[in-house]
Design a protein around this motif. Structure first.
Motif, PDB file in Angstrom:
ATOM      1  N   TRP A  90      45.518  38.558  39.700  1.00  0.00           N
ATOM      2  CA  TRP A  90      45.694  39.951  40.119  1.00  0.00           C
ATOM      3  C   TRP A  90      44.512  40.376  40.984  1.00  0.00           C
ATOM      4  CZ3 TRP A  90      50.008  42.736  38.627  1.00  0.00           C
ATOM      5  CH2 TRP A  90      50.777  42.173  37.603  1.00  0.00           C
ATOM      6  N   TYR A  91      44.844  41.001  42.094  1.00  0.00           N
ATOM      7  CA  TYR A  91      43.871  41.711  42.905  1.00  0.00           C
ATOM      8  C   TYR A  91      44.163  43.200  42.744  1.00  0.00           C
ATOM      9  CZ  TYR A  91      41.955  37.867  45.763  1.00  0.00           C
ATOM     10  OH  TYR A  91      41.306  36.747  46.207  1.00  0.00           O
ATOM     11  N   ARG A  92      43.166  43.996  43.073  1.00  0.00           N
ATOM     12  CA  ARG A  92      43.430  45.421  43.136  1.00  0.00           C
ATOM     13  C   ARG A  92      42.774  46.006  44.379  1.00  0.00           C
ATOM     14  NH1 ARG A  92      39.917  47.417  37.900  1.00  0.00           N
ATOM     15  NH2 ARG A  92      37.824  47.025  38.737  1.00  0.00           N
ATOM     16  N   GLN A  93      43.403  47.053  44.865  1.00  0.00           N
ATOM     17  CA  GLN A  93      42.924  47.751  46.054  1.00  0.00           C
ATOM     18  C   GLN A  93      42.798  49.224  45.728  1.00  0.00           C
ATOM     19  OE1 GLN A  93      42.287  46.481  49.507  1.00  0.00           O
ATOM     20  NE2 GLN A  93      41.199  48.420  49.261  1.00  0.00           N
ATOM     21  N   ALA A  94      41.585  49.714  45.769  1.00  0.00           N
ATOM     22  CA  ALA A  94      41.357  51.139  45.530  1.00  0.00           C
ATOM     23  C   ALA A  94      41.054  51.813  46.855  1.00  0.00           C
ATOM     24  CB  ALA A  94      40.193  51.329  44.561  1.00  0.00           C
ATOM     25  N   PRO A  95      41.400  53.077  46.991  1.00  0.00           N
ATOM     26  CA  PRO A  95      41.137  53.788  48.247  1.00  0.00           C
ATOM     27  C   PRO A  95      39.662  53.749  48.618  1.00  0.00           C
ATOM     28  CG  PRO A  95      42.560  55.086  46.817  1.00  0.00           C
ATOM     29  CD  PRO A  95      42.085  53.926  46.010  1.00  0.00           C
ATOM     30  N   GLY A  96      39.379  53.349  49.837  1.00  0.00           N
ATOM     31  CA  GLY A  96      38.003  53.330  50.314  1.00  0.00           C
ATOM     32  C   GLY A  96      37.166  52.173  49.814  1.00  0.00           C
ATOM     33  N   LYS A  97      37.783  51.260  49.090  1.00  0.00           N
ATOM     34  CA  LYS A  97      37.032  50.119  48.545  1.00  0.00           C
ATOM     35  C   LYS A  97      37.649  48.809  49.014  1.00  0.00           C
ATOM     36  CE  LYS A  97      35.620  52.405  44.243  1.00  0.00           C
ATOM     37  NZ  LYS A  97      35.634  52.304  42.749  1.00  0.00           N
ATOM     38  N   GLN A  98      36.844  47.767  48.979  1.00  0.00           N
ATOM     39  CA  GLN A  98      37.380  46.443  49.295  1.00  0.00           C
ATOM     40  C   GLN A  98      38.274  45.970  48.164  1.00  0.00           C
ATOM     41  OE1 GLN A  98      33.906  43.962  50.103  1.00  0.00           O
ATOM     42  NE2 GLN A  98      34.245  44.187  52.293  1.00  0.00           N
ATOM     43  N   SER A  99      39.211  45.114  48.513  1.00  0.00           N
ATOM     44  CA  SER A  99      40.055  44.549  47.468  1.00  0.00           C
ATOM     45  C   SER A  99      39.193  43.679  46.553  1.00  0.00           C
ATOM     46  CB  SER A  99      41.196  43.742  48.071  1.00  0.00           C
ATOM     47  OG  SER A  99      40.700  42.628  48.778  1.00  0.00           O
ATOM     48  N   GLU A 100      39.583  43.637  45.322  1.00  0.00           N
ATOM     49  CA  GLU A 100      38.798  42.941  44.304  1.00  0.00           C
ATOM     50  C   GLU A 100      39.697  42.014  43.506  1.00  0.00           C
ATOM     51  OE1 GLU A 100      35.753  44.130  40.637  1.00  0.00           O
ATOM     52  OE2 GLU A 100      37.346  45.501  41.222  1.00  0.00           O
ATOM     53  N   LEU A 101      39.258  40.786  43.335  1.00  0.00           N
ATOM     54  CA  LEU A 101      39.963  39.874  42.451  1.00  0.00           C
ATOM     55  C   LEU A 101      39.649  40.279  41.025  1.00  0.00           C
ATOM     56  CD1 LEU A 101      41.656  37.354  41.914  1.00  0.00           C
ATOM     57  CD2 LEU A 101      39.565  35.998  42.127  1.00  0.00           C
ATOM     58  N   VAL A 102      40.658  40.647  40.279  1.00  0.00           N
ATOM     59  CA  VAL A 102      40.471  41.166  38.927  1.00  0.00           C
ATOM     60  C   VAL A 102      40.458  40.049  37.901  1.00  0.00           C
ATOM     61  CG1 VAL A 102      41.447  42.670  37.150  1.00  0.00           C
ATOM     62  CG2 VAL A 102      41.542  43.351  39.562  1.00  0.00           C
ATOM     63  N   ALA A 103      41.469  39.177  37.987  1.00  0.00           N
ATOM     64  CA  ALA A 103      41.586  38.115  36.989  1.00  0.00           C
ATOM     65  C   ALA A 103      42.442  37.004  37.560  1.00  0.00           C
ATOM     66  CB  ALA A 103      42.199  38.651  35.695  1.00  0.00           C
ATOM     67  N   ILE A 104      42.186  35.802  37.058  1.00  0.00           N
ATOM     68  CA  ILE A 104      42.955  34.650  37.486  1.00  0.00           C
ATOM     69  C   ILE A 104      43.201  33.766  36.273  1.00  0.00           C
ATOM     70  CG2 ILE A 104      40.834  33.443  38.137  1.00  0.00           C
ATOM     71  CD1 ILE A 104      42.452  31.964  40.284  1.00  0.00           C
ATOM     72  N   ILE A 105      44.362  33.144  36.249  1.00  0.00           N
ATOM     73  CA  ILE A 105      44.687  32.235  35.166  1.00  0.00           C
ATOM     74  C   ILE A 105      45.327  30.990  35.764  1.00  0.00           C
ATOM     75  CG2 ILE A 105      46.942  33.336  34.701  1.00  0.00           C
ATOM     76  CD1 ILE A 105      46.384  32.723  31.700  1.00  0.00           C
ATOM     77  N   THR A 106      44.860  29.838  35.323  1.00  0.00           N
ATOM     78  CA  THR A 106      45.399  28.587  35.836  1.00  0.00           C
ATOM     79  C   THR A 106      46.668  28.205  35.073  1.00  0.00           C
ATOM     80  OG1 THR A 106      44.172  27.210  34.283  1.00  0.00           O
ATOM     81  CG2 THR A 106      43.037  27.861  36.310  1.00  0.00           C
TER      82      THR A 106
END
Length: 115
Positions: free
Chosen positions: A35-51
């Protein structure tokens, strides 16, 4: 390959919310999801990853609060968001990352955390 994300909405700070991401059009579970997330005015952020082997990694900002999991029989990943904060507000995008480099994205689901 298609990804269908769901579960977003409005949640109070300190509450909980669970996002789902279902993958269709595949015959193997040998891929990572995240999951990535995109907040207004912020860079997208990788939230979590699962293999595919269910090893998981998290952004420091969500460690201890969010849990990513997956059900390989249903080809679905989940992001359990506990004790969310207003800073967690944003559009959450799930993705599936295959071994040969193909990456597919869900449509995004809005999460709004009220204080």
């Amino acid at each position: 390959v298609q990804l269908q994300a769901s579960g977003g909405g409005l949640v109070q700070a300190g509450g909980s919310l669970r996002l789902s991401c279902a993958v269709s059009g595949i015959i193997s579970s040998a891929f990572s999801m995240g999951w990535y997330r995109q907040a207004p005015g912020k860079q997208s952020e990788l939230v979590a990853i699962i293999t595919s082997g269910v090893g998981a990694n998290y952004a420091d900002s969500v460690k201890g609060r969010f849990t990513i999991s997956r059900d390989n029989t249903e080809n679905t990943a989940y992001l359990q968001m506990n004790s969310p904060k207003p800073d967690d507000t944003g559009v959450y995008y799930c993705y599936a990352d295959f071994p040969l480099g193909d990456k597919y994205w869900g449509q995004g689901t809005q999460v709004t955390v009220s204080s």
